[in-house]
Enzyme design. Structure first.
Site, mmCIF file in Angstrom:
data_model
loop_
_atom_site.group_PDB
_atom_site.id
_atom_site.type_symbol
_atom_site.label_atom_id
_atom_site.label_comp_id
_atom_site.label_asym_id
_atom_site.label_seq_id
_atom_site.Cartn_x
_atom_site.Cartn_y
_atom_site.Cartn_z
ATOM 1 N N ASP A 180 -32.558 -7.490 -14.641
ATOM 2 C CA ASP A 180 -33.111 -8.812 -14.935
ATOM 3 C C ASP A 180 -31.970 -9.795 -15.182
ATOM 4 O OD1 ASP A 180 -35.610 -7.769 -14.729
ATOM 5 O OD2 ASP A 180 -36.107 -7.852 -16.857
ATOM 6 N N GLU A 265 -44.687 -2.322 -14.060
ATOM 7 C CA GLU A 265 -44.992 -0.904 -13.838
ATOM 8 C C GLU A 265 -46.056 -0.388 -14.795
ATOM 9 O OE1 GLU A 265 -40.417 0.173 -12.416
ATOM 10 O OE2 GLU A 265 -40.999 0.398 -14.513
ATOM 11 N N THR A 421 -40.630 4.166 -7.511
ATOM 12 C CA THR A 421 -39.253 3.679 -7.499
ATOM 13 C C THR A 421 -38.245 4.828 -7.374
ATOM 14 O OG1 THR A 421 -39.111 3.746 -9.912
ATOM 15 C CG2 THR A 421 -39.897 1.705 -8.923
ATOM 16 N N GLU A 459 -39.632 1.815 -3.459
ATOM 17 C CA GLU A 459 -38.500 0.905 -3.468
ATOM 18 C C GLU A 459 -37.319 1.565 -4.163
ATOM 19 O OE1 GLU A 459 -39.605 -1.950 -7.181
ATOM 20 O OE2 GLU A 459 -41.017 -1.999 -5.492
ATOM 21 N N LEU A 462 -32.138 0.477 -8.055
ATOM 22 C CA LEU A 462 -30.929 -0.298 -8.294
ATOM 23 C C LEU A 462 -30.428 -0.874 -6.978
ATOM 24 C CD1 LEU A 462 -29.076 2.212 -10.673
ATOM 25 C CD2 LEU A 462 -30.491 0.253 -11.341
#
Length: 588
Positions: A180, A265, A421, A459, A462
């Site tokens: 973020d 999530e 993820t 996805e 990182l």
């Protein structure tokens, strides 16, 4: 760069290695990947002629990935590649837009710069982009005061660039999580309610409040000017449908992901960096607000154990499992009381996701769109008996209990996609002390989704620009490789790359990324027709009947995951390709 690359291959560097013709051959084919497409045919013939005239026998490379293959160089760059059998292996690739592409003051800044970036993605064959639609921006001025103007401008731009769009109903705060770089809090009017009633936020055992997302304890409590949290989310989605119906009807928006917790999530905020968590801490349970405490006491009383309490022996954010009574050897998590708590904790999370997806299904019923939900890849302590980091996040997953397949079963009733993820991670990249198992975790979660007959997507966790990460994503996208006679045995519905930035668009990084896109597409050109790779999106049907607790618990039965190949058969290159990168970078 073309001229320099050629000089590297044709000068004394090659002369010094003249005895090794195989090395020359490989250098030649890797040289080809750096030739610009605009002058590809002309330049390729010149370089090829050099090697032929130098008496080196050039063989056609076998299973060697390159940004521009020999076949492509010798044909028009606009020629269609329409092998229908290989096209059945096509996995669409999307790119996540920057977190702050719409600013906190609800403005689309640098539209021209973004347009240029989107056009580059389109030229690279990318299928679409993903975008957070922030609650903290759209409904910031007050309850039911929605402003979609900046997002409409952005949607129009994406449409003009002929890309598809994945949107996230982002009911969480941006800021405080890994990656973020901007701060977008929840709407101020919500935070103001929290000043007088801080129990609307997730709370840990010591009383620290987490303002990333409203606690699921208020899902059905009318604490927000007469509305419940679920009604707030529902109202937001209804407004989105009304203001964006033209984009929905035009097929621009292909899936809508529900923000179900921190970072969007479906989990508890068990490992917040802004409260001091550091990898690989086990995290903390987040159920000590007064609403969840009351809910647990009621559940325990109904179960005949009014004396049971929420855990007070599960450590702190950066504890290790063995240092706690709850997660240690023969710990509380194995007792009747511990099992009851973990079942309650995880089931509440499951119900939260189910309720919001049910609302979304009603709102978007009939549109050609898929619903989706994201599950976090908590890979640290996966190889420890207690799976402590997963348990604090709400995933009741153990060696003899599947904590993810019940989520997939819940999603199946809403025809929703499971988005997972950490697709890029390998076990060998993690410190041994963390007992991480990202590869096994991905294998378990995706297998569970396929067993529940739902689509799975994913996805990277990182930002990565290296071939190793891309190859791992490709392996997970098609675990058993490409089937040259038709659809593969296993295939992900799509992959979203995190994220669009100046760094990924740098020449070296972008060349590798373009190869990654091509390999995701099974070496086929971009395909605008999803029917050709069995991805046609049909009108959304009404959710199926609610599953019973028994049906959900049945899905906790552990099953062997599907087998995975060791390496992808669609590699973007390996050690030798990295060597060529380094050599060329020296002469830039």
């Amino acid at each position: 760069m073309v001229t320099m690359a050629t000089s590297v291959c044709s000068s004394s560097l090659l002369g010094g290695w003249g005895a090794d013709s195989r090395l020359h051959q490989r250098l030649f084919f890797f040289e080809m990947q750096y030739i610009d497409r605009v002058e590809s045919v002309k330049r390729a013939k010149q370089v090829k002629s050099f090697f032929i005239n130098s008496s080196y026998k050039v063989k056609k490379p076998q299973a060697v990935a390159s940004e521009v293959s020999t076949a492509e160089l010798e044909s028009s760059s606009s020629a269609p590649n329409s092998d229908e059998k290989l096209l059945a292996n096509y996995v669409p690739i999307y790119v996540m837009l920057p977190l702050g592409v719409i600013t906190i003051v609800n403005v689309l800044e640098d539209k021209d710069g973004l347009e240029n970036q989107l056009k580059k993605l389109k030229a690279a064959g990318v299928d679409g982009v993903m975008l957070d639609v922030w609650w903290g921006i759209v409904e910031s001025k007050g309850p039911k005061q929605y402003d979609w103007s900046a997002y409409r401008s952005l949607f129009e731009l994406v449409q003009q660039c002929e890309l598809k769009l994945q949107v996230i109903m982002s009911f969480h705060q941006c800021g405080g999580n890994v990656g973020d770089i901007v701060n977008i809090p929840l709407p101020q009017w919500v935070l103001d309610i929290g000043k007088t009633n801080p129990d609307i936020f997730y709370t840990n055992r010591t009383g620290n409040r987490n303002k990333e997302y409203l606690t699921i304890g208020v899902d059905n409590r009318p604490l927000f000017d007469g509305r419940t949290a679920i009604e707030i989310y529902s109202g937001y989605m209804k407004s989105f449908r009304e203001k964006m119906s033209d984009f929905l009807e035009a097929g621009l928006i292909i899936d809508i992901e529900m923000g179900l917790g921190p970072a969007g999530e479906l989990r508890y905020p068990s490992y917040p960096q802004n409260q001091g968590w550091v990898f690989p801490g086990i995290g903390e349970f987040q159920c000590y607000d007064k609403y969840l405490k009351a809910d647990f006491k009621e559940a325990a009383t109904k179960a005949g154990h009014p004396e049971w309490e929420l855990p007070d022996n599960a450590g702190q954010y950066n504890s290790t499992p063995e240092s706690t009574e709850f997660f240690g050897s023969n710990g509380t998590y194995l007792t009747e009381e511990g099992k009851f708590f973990l079942t309650w904790y995880s089931n509440n999370l499951l119900s939260h996701g189910d309720d919001i997806l049910d609302e979304a299904n009603k709102i978007f019923l009939g549109f050609k769109v898929k619903l989706a939900a994201k599950v976090s890849g908590i890979h640290w302590w996966y190889k420890a008996d207690s799976h402590a980091a997963e348990l604090t996040a709400g995933y009741y997953n153990l060696k003899d209990r599947d904590g993810y397949r019940p989520i997939s079963r819940m999603l199946s009733r809403h025809y929703a996609i499971l988005n997972f993820t950490c697709l890029e991670m390998r076990d060998s990249e993690q410190p041994a002390s963390a007992k991480s198992g990202p590869q096994e975790l991905v294998q378990q979660v995706l297998s569970g989704g396929w067993r529940e007959n739902i689509e799975v997507a994913g996805e990277n966790a990182l930002s990565r620009y290296d071939r190793s990460a891309y190859n791992q994503i490709l392996l997970n996208a098609r675990p058993n490789g490409v089937n040259r006679e038709g659809p593969p045995k296993l295939r992900m519905f799509g992959v979203t790359y995190l994220r669009l930035s100046d760094e990924v668009l740098e020449n070296k990084n972008f060349n590798i990324f373009k190869t990654f896109v091509k390999k995701m597409h099974a070496d086929q050109d971009y395909c605008p027709d999803p029917q050709k790779y069995n991805h046609e999106i049909v009108p959304l049907e009404r959710s199926k009947p609610t599953f019973t607790i028994e049906e959900l618990l049945e899905a906790t039965k552990k099953m062997e995951p599907f087998p995975w190949d060791k390496e992808t058969d669609m590699s973007v290159g390996g050690i030798l390709a990295d060597l060529i990168d380094k050599i060329i970078s020296i002469f830039k």
